[in-house]
Design an enzyme around this catalytic site. Structure first.
Site, short mmCIF file in Angstrom:
data_model
loop_
_atom_site.label_atom_id
_atom_site.label_comp_id
_atom_site.label_asym_id
_atom_site.label_seq_id
_atom_site.Cartn_x
_atom_site.Cartn_y
_atom_site.Cartn_z
N HIS A 1 17.16 -41.82 -29.55
CA HIS A 1 16.93 -41.05 -30.78
C HIS A 1 17.41 -41.85 -31.99
O HIS A 1 18.60 -41.88 -32.29
CB HIS A 1 17.64 -39.70 -30.71
CG HIS A 1 16.97 -38.79 -29.74
ND1 HIS A 1 15.91 -37.98 -30.09
CD2 HIS A 1 17.16 -38.59 -28.41
CE1 HIS A 1 15.49 -37.32 -29.04
NE2 HIS A 1 16.23 -37.67 -27.99
N LYS B 1 16.71 -28.61 -48.43
CA LYS B 1 17.67 -28.02 -49.37
C LYS B 1 18.31 -29.04 -50.32
O LYS B 1 18.38 -28.80 -51.53
CB LYS B 1 18.78 -27.33 -48.56
CG LYS B 1 19.65 -26.43 -49.38
CD LYS B 1 18.97 -25.10 -49.56
CE LYS B 1 19.83 -24.06 -50.19
NZ LYS B 1 19.15 -22.76 -50.14
N CYS C 1 11.41 -40.49 -27.54
CA CYS C 1 11.82 -39.73 -26.35
C CYS C 1 10.61 -39.08 -25.67
O CYS C 1 9.76 -39.79 -25.16
CB CYS C 1 12.90 -38.72 -26.74
SG CYS C 1 13.77 -38.08 -25.32
N TYR C 2 10.48 -37.76 -25.71
CA TYR C 2 9.30 -37.14 -25.11
C TYR C 2 8.03 -37.74 -25.69
O TYR C 2 7.02 -37.93 -24.99
CB TYR C 2 9.33 -35.62 -25.34
CG TYR C 2 8.08 -34.91 -24.84
CD1 TYR C 2 7.94 -34.57 -23.50
CD2 TYR C 2 7.04 -34.60 -25.72
CE1 TYR C 2 6.78 -33.94 -23.04
CE2 TYR C 2 5.89 -33.97 -25.27
CZ TYR C 2 5.77 -33.64 -23.93
OH TYR C 2 4.63 -33.02 -23.48
N GLY D 1 11.19 -33.73 -27.33
CA GLY D 1 10.95 -32.34 -26.97
C GLY D 1 11.49 -32.08 -25.58
O GLY D 1 11.74 -33.01 -24.83
N GLU E 1 16.92 -41.12 -34.99
CA GLU E 1 17.15 -40.26 -36.15
C GLU E 1 18.57 -39.73 -36.28
O GLU E 1 18.96 -39.24 -37.33
CB GLU E 1 16.14 -39.09 -36.13
CG GLU E 1 16.29 -38.09 -34.98
CD GLU E 1 15.65 -38.54 -33.66
OE1 GLU E 1 15.37 -39.73 -33.51
OE2 GLU E 1 15.45 -37.69 -32.78
N ASP F 1 17.28 -21.84 -54.48
CA ASP F 1 15.84 -22.03 -54.33
C ASP F 1 15.03 -21.34 -55.42
O ASP F 1 14.16 -21.94 -56.05
CB ASP F 1 15.37 -21.56 -52.94
CG ASP F 1 16.16 -22.22 -51.83
OD1 ASP F 1 16.78 -23.25 -52.09
OD2 ASP F 1 16.17 -21.68 -50.70
#
Ligand code: XMP
Length: 511
Positions: A169, A367, A83-84, A56, A171, A227
């Site tokens: 990170h 999605k 991280c944060y 963040g 991710e 969707d």
């Protein structure tokens, strides 16, 4: 859906939060993003097997810095701070966080020590660092497990309590094998089995819907988009003819699109399918209107009127089906605290249809997960892989006032463009591609004749989120073939141009 193995991701407003969720699901572990201030009680109640704190932009010492319920550290489940998230864990548990003079940013060689978190890695790994604050001293019980030349604590752990922190990170793709860090955390540390699969989603959701709805009746506004199509397909499977799909064909769809939707939902499915051919109504309302926002408003209002009229004929229904997906929930701030944008899928129709409850079977999915479910339910690729298409349809791709003739010209040209891009495989690179009928006419020559006809613009963009976009680098040969075919095959177009503006400063659509 198999949710007994749940990981909760506490949202501290980092830009990669959804990516963390994606990665955890790629490890076949179900997870959800929740508000950062979720209570420890709630985390316990939900039976989470572990918690991840996201990154963040805040500094832990800032006045309004988002904090967590400190009791989370007393539940007895593993915590991973990214991280944060790592800085907050340090700060909350009594360590010290400092602000560096210079931000550490970029792909950095991180020296890795001994830790279960690093199973499968050697003694170093390239990881994406992006931080200014850093952990300066550790809370009691913690040890350093990784460092870089400019970051003394690139990763930390408290093995007894199973608390882990990584400054990098894991991710993002820039971190080599980043998903392995997360896989180690959710499986080896939290003990998840990794048995959650998209393939079980459809089956379990159908069963759950059947149980919930029983003999009740449901109504679905079907747009033909991915969707709403997949949501309708799930309900079709679950309750068959007790579902009615209303498809408002406003006459502003692309070539063959209305028939394609009808082919699938009207012919192959058991549910009731109502196609309302409302082209004339919409065109009358739109006649002479050239302002884009007015077009949008008219179409939105007319759509609601048509849908309402049809819904009234059906009478009271028990459930209204909506194709809300996970990013809609997160974006509209219904899933988490700090986000701002409202989304048209969330809280749209309910005001004017008489129903008891909303069902949103895709609420937890991203999605591409929705597309996978669609395929499993037998929805053809041309519907499942459909690119985004704006609600007002071709009305905002005919620049200026709209007539049926112009719409037909655009439909034919757009079809050729899409066909050629797909033939050359450029659709894999372009996330959205379409034609725009401009209101410019120009002089041309065809055979022995002078022409004075429309100029058509082609638009193709490559983007991850549609907030920013680059124009797609279509090879000249493809452009040449598209242009030749359009001018030869579509009457009233004598000039084709390609839009080479990115977003910003332009938008994706022209209106
Ligand atoms: P812009 O033009 O804003 O488009 O860069 C970003 C994405 O949003 C779509 N778009 C719309 N979708 N109703 C919609 O449902 C609209 O009025 C609308 N306008 C733009 C656009 O196609 C692109 O995917």
């Amino acid at each position: 859906m198999q949710k007994e193995e749940l990981i909760l991701i506490l949202d501290f407003c980092g830009q990669y939060n959804q990516l963390i969720a994606r990665r955890v699901r790629e490890c076949n572990v179900y997870c959800e993003i929740v508000r950062h201030d979720i209570s420890a009680e709630e985390v316990k109640k939900r039976g989470a097997k572990g918690v991840i704190f996201t990154g963040g932009p805040a500094s832990v010492y800032a006045e309004n810095a988002p904090k967590c319920d400190p009791e989370i550290f007393n539940i007895g489940i593993p915590v991973l701070g990214i991280c944060y998230g790592m800085q907050l864990m340090t700060y909350t548990l009594g360590g010290k966080v400092e602000r560096a003079e210079k931000r550490e940013y970029g792909e950095t060689e991180v020296k890795l020590g001994e830790s279960i978190l690093f199973d499968g890695f050697g003694d170093e790994n390239i990881c994406l660092m992006s931080h200014t604050d850093y952990v300066e001293s550790l809370p009691e019980g913690f040890e350093r497990i990784a460092y870089t030349p400019s970051c003394p604590y690139a990763a930390i752990e408290n093995k007894d309590k199973q608390f882990y922190g990584i400054q990098f990170h894991a991710e993002v793709n820039n971190t080599v094998n980043g998903i392995t860090f997360l896989d180690n955390f959710v499986k080896k540390i939290c003990g998840c089995s990794g048995s959650w699969k998209m393939s079980s989603f459809a089956k379990e959701t159908v069963e759950a819907l059947r149980e919930k709805i029983g003999d009740g009746k449901a109504l679905c506004a079907l747009s033909g988009g991915v969707d709403s199509s997949v949501a309708a397909a799930l309900l079709n499977e679950a309750i068959g003819e007790n579902l009615t799909c209303i498809f408002v064909d406003h006459g502003l769809l692309r070539k063959n699109e209305g028939d394609e939707v009808e082919e699938v939902f009207g012919k192959r499915f058991k549910s009731k399918f109502i196609r309302v051919n409302a082209e004339e109504r919409f065109l009358i309302k739109l006649a002479g209107v050239d302002d884009p926002e007015t077009k949008r408003k008219i179409i939105g209002e007319e759509f609601i009127k048509v849908f309402e009229e049809e819904a009234k004929k059906i009478g009271k229904v028990d459930y209204l089906v909506q194709g809300t997906i996970y990013p809609d929930v997160v974006e509209s701030g219904k899933g988490i605290g700090a986000t701002i944008k409202s989304h048209h899928n969330v809280g749209g129709l309910p005001d004017y249809v008489d129903f008891k409850e909303i069902v949103e079977p895709l609420r937890d999915l991203f999605k591409d997960e929705v597309r996978k479910v669609g395929r499993e339910l037998g929805i053809p690729d041309y519907l499942v892989d459909r690119q985004p298409f704006p609600g007002p349809g071709l009305a905002i791709r005919v620049i200026g006032d709209i007539t049926k003739e112009k719409l037909d010209i655009l439909r034919d040209a757009d079809y050729i463009f899409r066909e050629e891009l797909e033939r050359d495989g450029i659709n894999k690179e372009a996330n959205q591609y379409f034609a725009v009928l401009t209101n410019v006419r120009s002089v041309g020559v065809m055979g022995d004749y002078r022409t004075y006809d429309y100029m058509l613009a082609l638009r193709a963009v490559t983007t991850a989120d549609f907030m920013t976009a680059a124009f797609t680098r279509i090879p000249y040969d493809t452009l040449e073939r598209v242009s030749a075919r359009i001018v030869n095959e579509v009457k009233h177009i004598n000039r084709v141009v390609y839009d080479i503006t990115s977003k910003p400063p332009a938008t994706v659509e022209w209106e």
